[in-house]
Write a protein that holds these residues in place. Structure first.
Motif, PDB file in Angstrom:
ATOM      1  N   ARG A 181       1.015  -1.112  -0.120  1.00  0.00           N
ATOM      2  CA  ARG A 181      -0.187  -0.006  -0.061  1.00  0.00           C
ATOM      3  C   ARG A 181       0.847   1.337  -0.040  1.00  0.00           C
ATOM      4  N   SER A 186      -5.483 -16.213  12.388  1.00  0.00           N
ATOM      5  CA  SER A 186      -4.325 -16.639  11.558  1.00  0.00           C
ATOM      6  C   SER A 186      -3.526 -15.507  11.059  1.00  0.00           C
ATOM      7  N   SER A 192      -0.853 -12.600  10.801  1.00  0.00           N
ATOM      8  CA  SER A 192       0.319 -12.292  11.532  1.00  0.00           C
ATOM      9  C   SER A 192      -0.071 -11.652  12.844  1.00  0.00           C
ATOM     10  N   LEU A 193      -0.825 -10.453  12.533  1.00  0.00           N
ATOM     11  CA  LEU A 193      -1.038  -9.700  13.797  1.00  0.00           C
ATOM     12  C   LEU A 193      -1.874 -10.564  14.622  1.00  0.00           C
ATOM     13  N   LEU A 252      -9.844 -19.583   8.937  1.00  0.00           N
ATOM     14  CA  LEU A 252     -10.319 -20.771   8.388  1.00  0.00           C
ATOM     15  C   LEU A 252     -10.041 -22.101   9.312  1.00  0.00           C
ATOM     16  N   HIS A 302     -14.338 -17.686   9.375  1.00  0.00           N
ATOM     17  CA  HIS A 302     -14.413 -16.567   9.194  1.00  0.00           C
ATOM     18  C   HIS A 302     -15.546 -16.174   8.024  1.00  0.00           C
ATOM     19  N   THR A 343      -4.454   1.896  15.341  1.00  0.00           N
ATOM     20  CA  THR A 343      -3.298   1.684  15.827  1.00  0.00           C
ATOM     21  C   THR A 343      -2.092   1.905  14.845  1.00  0.00           C
ATOM     22  N   GLY A 390       1.176   1.037  14.469  1.00  0.00           N
ATOM     23  CA  GLY A 390       1.947  -0.004  15.118  1.00  0.00           C
ATOM     24  C   GLY A 390       3.561  -0.128  14.934  1.00  0.00           C
ATOM     25  N   SER A 402      -2.175 -17.407   3.610  1.00  0.00           N
ATOM     26  CA  SER A 402      -2.882 -17.743   4.608  1.00  0.00           C
ATOM     27  C   SER A 402      -1.917 -18.325   5.696  1.00  0.00           C
TER      28      SER A 402
END
Ligand SMILES: NC(=O)c1ccc[n+]([C@@H]2O[C@H](COP(=O)([O-])OP(=O)(O)OC[C@H]3O[C@@H](n4cnc5c(N)ncnc54)[C@H](OP(=O)(O)O)[C@@H]3O)[C@@H](O)[C@H]2O)c1
Length: 338
Positions: free
Chosen positions: A45, A164, A166-167, A189, A207, A269, A271, A326
């Protein structure tokens, strides 16, 4: 001396593999030979939409692990040859990881055990910092500091949307490092359920179900209106509908500035420890890392290593953009760049 680097030449320009000088460490800084750097969704992004970074040409890359090769003035915490992980700093190219040598701010750098791979250590960075700051930092959820003293949240239930991610994985670790929650409900998942239960989730909800169904499943596992904290690592319309659908009166939503905030609060946040309100908290967080690894409590994300060194990054970021990653962190080895 120069090094290979993947550079964004100007705002929103495509990445270019080029050379740039190896930086000199100043006071409180070290020079790190970058052995592994991880890819984060924000990187794509920054390049495509021109977010966050204002100074160009720019190097980015925020999860870094490598070997200390030079010490700046006054550095006593590290020695040349130490294996370390550090936090890249958005907007400061010398401190970022999409290059072969990066500076580390000693406040936000940790030694890592000799038997820990550089790839696993490079998953920390922004992925550990963001849930730590979002849940326990000096603002946002304003939970009692994870490092200082436990207390106020015993027996509560927290919802982590995107378990799942990373955060989401590091978010569960951060919560378990201060074991005050009786329930950590998460969405992912079903293929990730065993891993997420190992990391501390007590309930894993698929989800992909409609928001109303997820809301009623969550409410059936808790007393109605008992969820005081929702941590939304995804923050799209669907996860936000679920989050606001279960958040109690007086509760707090971390990450996304959306929704009804009249009786509940929310916070986005930032981060990163590289900003004055986070300096003290960031330093305490990084000080704790070595001990967490040594005691085996900090379970790093799984890693998928991409081929081609720095040249592998562009295709990896496209996979992140297209939601084709994933439950793993993508990493490259800058020293393998041809
Ligand atoms: N504000 C900040 O400072 C900051 C810092 C870091 C990251 N972020 C943002 O936080 C988000 C997560 O980052 P990350 O590094 O954790 O990403 P990531 O690990 O690359 O995220 C991939 C995971 O997202 C999960 N996912 C996707 N859609 C989902 C949904 N609707 N519900 C539940 N899970 C879903 C997938 O889970 P399944 O495999 O289970 O489908 C996949 O494992 C990104 O948007 C990133 O830009 C913000």
């Amino acid at each position: 001396m120069s090094q290979k680097a993947l550079v964004i030449p100007s705002k929103q320009a495509p990445f270019v593999l080029t050379t740039r000088p190896i930086p000199k460490p100043g006071q409180g800084q070290i020079l790190i030979k970058v052995e592994s750097v991880t890819l984060n969704p924000i990187d794509q992004r920054i390049q495509s939409y021109g977010l966050i970074v204002e100074d160009y040409p720019a190097v980015i890359g925020y999860g870094i692990a490598g070997v200390v090769t030079e010490l700046g003035e006054g550095v006593i915490k590290f020695s040349v040859g130490d294996k370390v992980a550090t936090s890249g700093s958005a907007g400061k190219s010398d401190f970022c990881g999409y290059q072969q040598f990066a500076l580390g701010d000693v406040r936000f750098t940790a030694k890592i055990p000799l038997n820990l791979s550089f790839d696993k250590a490079a998953t920390l960075g922004v992925s550990l910092e963001t849930p730590a700051i979002g849940l326990f930092g000096p603002y946002n959820a304003k939970l009692t500091s994870l490092i200082e003293h436990p207390g106020a949240h015993k027996g509560q239930t927290i919802l982590i949307l995107g378990g799942s991610a990373s955060l989401g994985q590091y978010g569960k670790f951060i919560l378990l490092s201060c074991p005050w929650y009786s329930n950590i409900i998460t969405t992912a998942l079903p293929t990730h359920e065993i891993l997420l239960r190992t990391l501390g989730a007590t309930h894993v909800v698929d989800h992909r179900l409609p928001a109303e169904e997820i809301i009623s499943m969550i409410k059936s596992t808790t007393a109605n209106n008992s969820i005081k904290i929702v941590y939304d690592t995804i923050s799209d319309a669907h996860t936000q509908a679920v989050g606001w659908g279960v958040l109690a009166e007086g509760g707090h939503m971390v990450v996304t500035p959306k929704g009804d905030a009249e009786t509940r609060t929310f916070a986005w946040t930032y981060g990163s420890p590289h900003t004055p309100p986070h300096y003290e908290f960031g330093e305490k967080l990084w000080d704790a890392v070595y001990g967490w690894f040594e005691s085996g409590t900090l379970v790093p994300n799984k890693v998928e290593l991409l081929p081609g060194g720095l040249e592998g990054i562009v295709a990896g970021l496209e996979r992140l953009r297209d939601n084709k990653v994933s439950g793993v962190k993508l990493a490259v080895h800058p020293q393998e760049t041809a």
